[in-house]
Write a protein that holds these residues in place. Structure first.
Motif, short mmCIF file in Angstrom:
data_model
loop_
_atom_site.label_atom_id
_atom_site.label_comp_id
_atom_site.label_asym_id
_atom_site.label_seq_id
_atom_site.Cartn_x
_atom_site.Cartn_y
_atom_site.Cartn_z
N TYR A 136 -46.47 43.74 -10.37
CA TYR A 136 -46.62 43.23 -9.00
C TYR A 136 -47.89 42.41 -8.88
O TYR A 136 -48.94 42.75 -9.47
CB TYR A 136 -46.64 44.40 -8.02
N THR A 194 -27.24 40.62 7.21
CA THR A 194 -28.64 40.38 7.52
C THR A 194 -29.09 41.41 8.54
O THR A 194 -28.50 41.49 9.63
CB THR A 194 -28.87 38.96 8.07
N SER A 230 -30.41 40.12 -1.37
CA SER A 230 -31.11 38.88 -1.74
C SER A 230 -32.20 39.12 -2.77
O SER A 230 -32.67 38.18 -3.42
CB SER A 230 -31.72 38.22 -0.50
N GLY A 231 -32.63 40.40 -2.90
CA GLY A 231 -33.72 40.70 -3.84
C GLY A 231 -35.08 40.24 -3.34
O GLY A 231 -36.02 40.09 -4.12
N THR A 232 -35.19 40.03 -2.04
CA THR A 232 -36.45 39.56 -1.46
C THR A 232 -37.54 40.64 -1.50
O THR A 232 -38.72 40.34 -1.73
CB THR A 232 -36.24 39.13 0.01
N PHE A 233 -37.13 41.89 -1.28
CA PHE A 233 -38.10 42.98 -1.20
C PHE A 233 -38.19 43.74 -2.52
O PHE A 233 -37.51 43.44 -3.49
CB PHE A 233 -37.71 43.93 -0.07
N TYR A 275 -38.02 41.34 11.50
CA TYR A 275 -37.90 40.59 10.25
C TYR A 275 -36.42 40.53 9.85
O TYR A 275 -35.75 41.55 9.77
CB TYR A 275 -38.72 41.25 9.15
N SER A 276 -35.92 39.33 9.59
CA SER A 276 -34.52 39.16 9.17
C SER A 276 -34.44 39.23 7.65
O SER A 276 -34.98 38.37 6.95
CB SER A 276 -33.97 37.81 9.65
N LEU A 277 -33.76 40.25 7.15
CA LEU A 277 -33.66 40.48 5.71
C LEU A 277 -32.20 40.47 5.28
O LEU A 277 -31.39 41.28 5.75
CB LEU A 277 -34.30 41.82 5.35
N GLU A 278 -31.86 39.56 4.37
CA GLU A 278 -30.50 39.52 3.84
C GLU A 278 -30.38 40.58 2.75
O GLU A 278 -31.11 40.55 1.75
CB GLU A 278 -30.17 38.14 3.26
N GLU A 285 -33.85 47.28 -0.31
CA GLU A 285 -32.66 46.78 0.37
C GLU A 285 -31.48 47.74 0.22
O GLU A 285 -30.69 47.94 1.16
CB GLU A 285 -32.30 45.39 -0.16
#
Length: 335
Positions: A223, A165, A193-196, A187-190, A201
């Motif tokens: 999008y 993270t 995770s495919g969040t962005f 901002y905490s980004l794992e 990532e």
């Protein structure tokens, strides 16, 4: 009240309904009480005009529509119940007789639920889903629990790796201009995770705490923000901190943390196996029922009225619109 149901071709039919004269007169009385409140005739106070004067001045026919508005809903509902039909749309009403002192006769052309003609449904063969619980299934569930109980520990040294993270600042630019929603701090980004946006990532992997970098990505064609869809973007990124996931040991202490009803890891495994067996059994039974119904439906004949399709489509669209509104959107913006 008398009711006659005549089935027509397809899913339509005609209800012929006769309402007793006594009931009609009650409807006319109720209609008069409603309309007289707004009637003013010289020599009488507003709303105090006698019935006989009203009918002489305007005719009893002036009450018919209001009386029908009172009589029809109840009469139609009782006729539907007596005929044992299930309408799927608003009926088309035709008045055949409406007169003071006589019965009310009307017809209602109705679209009803379609009848299903079952084909062969006995002796159907379907494949039963395997409901066996393997050791691998139990181990996978243990790993999931282990992930849930993992701790995030700050990496004092090292680089960003998949699964870490990263605590980052970022600001995005399209055509050199910042865009709404493209900026955040701490901002905490794992990673992974495919969040962005795809590619974002991956480009963080290998960065160190305190490092800054420009990341080039392209927004997907589908999008949700149309003004950004398909466009290349540049993100200025700074990594503040890197945290790695530290998994707890799979031992008796872990088992007791997960479930206070067990004392050992083996007891936890046994409990997991039992739960998975019940879950798989229920899933297999549900899948079997669905498969049998689907197989039987393949042999059935049914003529679905267009109005049922339209009503269901409208209902789904309304529900979708409500979900969009909860997110601050609407159908016009979405499409």
């Amino acid at each position: 009240m008398s009711v006659k149901w005549e089935k027509l071709e397809g899913n339509e039919g005609v209800l012929t309904v006769e309402v007793d004269a006594e009931k009609v007169n009650e409807g006319l009385d109720a209609a008069f009480k409603k309309v007289v409140k707004n009637i003013a005739i010289p020599g009488f106070r507003k709303g105090k005009v006698p019935r006989v004067i009203f009918e002489k001045r305007f005719g009893v026919e002036a009450l018919y529509q209001d009386a029908l508005d009172i009589l029809l809903p109840e009469a139609y509902a009782k006729a539907v119940e007596e005929a044992g039909i299930e309408p799927v749309d608003v009926p088309k009403i035709d008045i055949e007789q409406m007169e003071k002192g006589k019965s009310l006769i009307f017809t209602a052309k109705v679209t009803v639920k379609p009848e299903v003609k079952l084909g062969q449904y006995k002796g159907l063969e379907v494949e039963k889903m395997d409901d066996t619980v393997t050791d691998e299934d139990v181990e996978n569930e243990l790993k999931r629990l282990q992930e849930n109980y993992a701790e995030l520990v700050v990496k004092e040294d090292g680089k960003v790796e998949n699964g870490d993270t990263a605590v980052i600042d970022f600001e995005g630019f399209v055509d050199g201009e910042p865009f709404e929603g493209g900026k955040a701090e701490n901002y905490s980004l794992e990673i992974g995770s495919g969040t962005f946006i795809p590619g974002f990532e991956d480009q963080l992997i290998g960065m160190q705490a305190g490092e800054e970098k420009e990341i080039e990505v392209t927004f997907p064609e589908e999008y949700h923000a149309k003004e950004l869809a398909g466009k290349p973007a540049t993100f200025k990124v700074k990594v503040h901190e890197i945290k790695e996931k530290r998994l707890p040991a799979l031992d008796d202490e872990f088992a007791k943390d997960v479930d206070d009803e067990v004392e050992t890891l083996e007891q936890l495994k046994a409990k997991i196996r039992k739960r998975l067996e019940e879950m798989k059994k229920n899933e297999a039974e549900a899948a079997l029922r669905d498969a049998v119904v689907e197989k039987a439906a393949e042999n059935a004949e049914i003529d679905i009225p267009e109005v049922m399709v339209k009503n269901e489509t409208d209902r789904m669209l309304r529900e979708f619109d409500q979900r969009l509104q909860m997110q601050g959107l609407n159908l016009e913006l979405y499409y």
